[in-house]
Design an enzyme around this catalytic site. Structure first.
Site, PDB file in Angstrom:
ATOM      1  N   GLY A   1       0.849  -1.179   0.000  1.00 43.73           N
ATOM      2  CA  GLY A   1       0.000   0.000   0.000  1.00 43.73           C
ATOM      3  C   GLY A   1       0.885   1.230   0.000  1.00 43.73           C
ATOM      4  O   GLY A   1       1.386   1.667  -1.030  1.00 43.73           O
TER       5      GLY A   1
ATOM      6  N   GLU B   1      -4.680   7.374   0.836  1.00 48.64           N
ATOM      7  CA  GLU B   1      -3.772   8.357   0.229  1.00 48.64           C
ATOM      8  C   GLU B   1      -2.538   8.588   1.112  1.00 48.64           C
ATOM      9  O   GLU B   1      -2.071   9.706   1.276  1.00 48.64           O
ATOM     10  CB  GLU B   1      -4.531   9.668  -0.016  1.00 48.64           C
TER      11      GLU B   1
END
Lengths: 250, 392
Positions: free
Chosen positions: B138, B372
């Protein structure tokens, strides 16, 4: 039909809680959000639909007001009006002056139809449309909730106290739009950009040969009294009791 | 009559911005607010909203005008995101992720790629997102495993992406791959491709989520997916990592704007409730215990908003803003979490009922702390920049 003129008034946005100036000289406008009068938006939407049906070729949005009213005309252009005219004045004007100014525009533009909102949400006068029709010497159809055009005749369903009334008027005519005539479209963001390139002419009352009619004067502005809090009653018997106590029924 | 001169500049003026924000606000009140609770609870994709977003022009919001978009500044765009998120955060993901895909092409693509893809993205004819995250990668993007192997006609892609927004309803994705898994440093072997759904590129399961519902977060599976070389963004291998991280500043401003919206929306709901709900003979907004909460909530929302505006201003000026975007993202997302929690307390028992909006805010808010780049990562970015900008 060729041209439709639509009246666009700059008013305090309907979501704003209006405040009266401390000296009672009017409503506080500093920093207050201004919008197109909602009934005028309905008027414009109807004109756009007429044009989209191929029953008109040009829509002209007209506003009478301060320079900032160009913002509302740009909104009208973004919604789809073809061009716009601002009759610039920094003075608050009354319906009769507005009607004279619109008449002057009509004389130049020769529209086949004029659509205005049934009233503006600031003064709620509902007079400009009827006055314009009288000055112009053409038929009027106020509080229109359904409009069909057939050649040079318009059929209007009006909302009246007793229900709905259907009338026919010969064009050119003045029609005032009621709430249920249509639901105005959203302004699309790309159209806001494109509206900048559309023609917006600025003129003023003097150029149009219209003098400000001072027949009406605002003497004092006051906020309505705050309403007392209501109460909930269980049933009719309790309601009657409560009314009796207040001496409203005997 | 004098003719009013028209503006023809490429950037939008503040008057246009006001008109656009006004239009968005009306749309949100009329179309988004009434359906938010129902669609969130059913976890149903809001197809009607998507059509309206197309009409409004949202899918081209930040795409340049020369490619059919609106070319909005980051600051105007962030304000749009705030307005929508203050009512329902999830739908912003439908165009946020899509615009990050578009941005990857606009910033890094060849002119031919821009000419081909951007007008299609701007109308919403093609919609999609950015596919970076994998089951085992990620925030640490360089550890991705999706492979793009060169063939005589182009490449073949193999691998799995996960948590991809618009994964089911979108059809086109910027996919980060490794074209050279042995490269050192690792990022030198990474490349990004524009992939349209076709045989070999399928959607795995739709992920069930605590919040941020209705948006299709899904797995994308690439099984010997063939792709022509002209889909390699920029036309040269080895730049994928930079393409991915290059979009992160704007991505973080986006997420921060969502946080501001959510923090503001939670405050708005709580304030209205506190004015209407009475205990001990007066509205609870007149009790000090509630006033202290409202004051903190309002201050947090306002501070978050100012941080976002500052980061967006720097971004629009073309300045480096990783520190500012990081601060905005960190603070605004935490503000969203705190304000939604405090709103729950103000609503009391009702906050726990799905008949009120506030529990949705509470479920939606943590996404902004995690997505994000986690807030932990933001702190590291902020600290590194802080040290770099202030040499001893």
């Amino acid at each position: 039909m060729q041209k439709i003129i639509v009246g666009i008034k700059r008013v305090v946005d309907y979501n704003v809680r209006v405040r009266v100036k401390p000296d009672g000289s009017g409503v506080a406008l500093d920093g207050v959000k201004m919008s197109v009068n909602p009934f005028d938006e309905i008027a414009l939407e109807e004109a756009l639909r007429i044009k989209e049906r191929g029953e008109a070729t040009e829509i002209i949005a007209v506003s009478i007001g301060p320079d900032d009213a160009q913002q509302q005309l740009r909104t009208a252009l973004a919604m789809g009006a073809d061009r716009a005219i601002l009759v610039k004045t920094d003075q608050a004007i009354e319906p009769l002056t507005a009607a004279h100014a619109l008449l002057a525009i009509i004389k130049t533009e020769q529209p086949d139809l004029v659509i205005v909102g049934k009233q503006a949400i600031d003064d709620d006068a509902a007079q400009t449309g009827p006055m314009l029709a009288a000055l112009w010497g053409r038929p009027q159809a106020t509080f229109c909730s359904k409009l069909t055009i057939n050649g040079t005749v318009a059929t209007i369903v009006r909302e009246v106290d007793a229900g709905l009334e259907t009338i026919e008027v010969d064009l050119p005519a003045v029609i005032s739009a009621d709430l249920r005539l249509n639901e105005p479209r959203y302004v699309k963001l790309p159209d806001i950009m494109k509206a900048k390139k559309k023609q917006l002419d600025v003129t003023d009352l003097a150029t149009l040969g219209v003098s400000i009619d001072d027949g009406l004067k605002t003497v004092h502005t006051e906020a309505p009294k705050a309403r007392a809090k209501g109460i909930l009653v269980k049933d009719v018997a309790e309601l009657v009791d409560a009314l009796k106590k207040k001496g409203l029924v005997s | 009559m004098s003719l009013h001169t028209t503006q023809t500049s490429q950037t939008s003026s503040s008057e246009d911005d006001a008109a656009m924000l006004d239009s968005i606000e009306r749309w949100v009140e009329k179309e988004v607010r009434p359906i938010a609770r129902k669609f969130d609870q059913a976890d149903e994709y809001p197809l009607d909203l998507v059509e309206q977003m197309k009409e409004l022009g949202l899918f081209g919001a930040t795409i340049g005008q020369q490619y059919g978009g609106l070319g909005l500044s980051a600051i105007t765009y962030a304000r749009i995101v705030q307005i929508i998120s203050a009512v329902w955060m999830a739908p912003t993901g439908i165009f946020n992720s899509h615009l990050i895909l578009a941005q990857a092409v606009e910033r890094n693509g060849t002119e031919a790629q821009k000419q081909y893809w951007l007008p299609r993205f701007a109308t919403g004819e093609l919609r999609g997102g950015l596919a970076l995250t994998e089951p085992d990668a990620g925030t640490d993007l360089q550890s991705i495993r999706t492979l793009a192997t060169a063939t005589k006609d182009g490449y073949v892609i193999n691998g799995t992406k996960t948590w991809i927004s618009n994964g089911i309803y979108g059809t086109c994705f910027a996919v980060l791959t490794k074209t050279d898994p042995k490269a050192q440093p690792r990022h030198a072997g990474m490349s990004m491709f524009i992939c349209e759904k076709a045989p070999g590129f399928t959607v795995g399961r739709k992920i069930k989520k605590m919040g941020y519902r209705s948006i299709d977060s899904a797995e994308l599976v690439f099984d010997n997916f063939p792709i022509s070389a002209d889909r390699l963004i920029g036309g040269a291998e080895g730049h994928g990592f930079h393409h991915a991280v290059g979009g992160l500043e704007l991505g973080r401003i986006n997420v921060a704007a969502r946080g501001v919206g959510l923090a503001t929306g939670a405050l708005r709901e709580a304030l209205r409730y506190a004015q209407n709900r009475s205990t001990f003979g007066k509205p609870i907004a007149q009790h000090q215990a509630i006033q202290l909460k409202l004051a903190d909530m309002a201050t947090r929302a306002e501070a978050a908003r100012l941080l976002v505006e500052q980061a967006a201003l720097k971004y629009d000026a073309g300045q480096r803003c990783d520190l500012e975007a990081g601060m905005a993202k960190l603070f605004a997302s935490e503000a969203a979490v705190e304000n939604s929690m405090e709103a729950m307390r103000i609503f009391g028992g009702y906050s726990y009922s799905v008949d009120f909006e506030i529990e949705r805010f509470y479920r939606d808010a943590p996404l902004m702390c995690i997505g994000e780049g986690t807030n932990e990562m933001q702190r590291i970015i902020i600290a590194k920049q802080l040290v770099a900008r202030n040499p001893a």
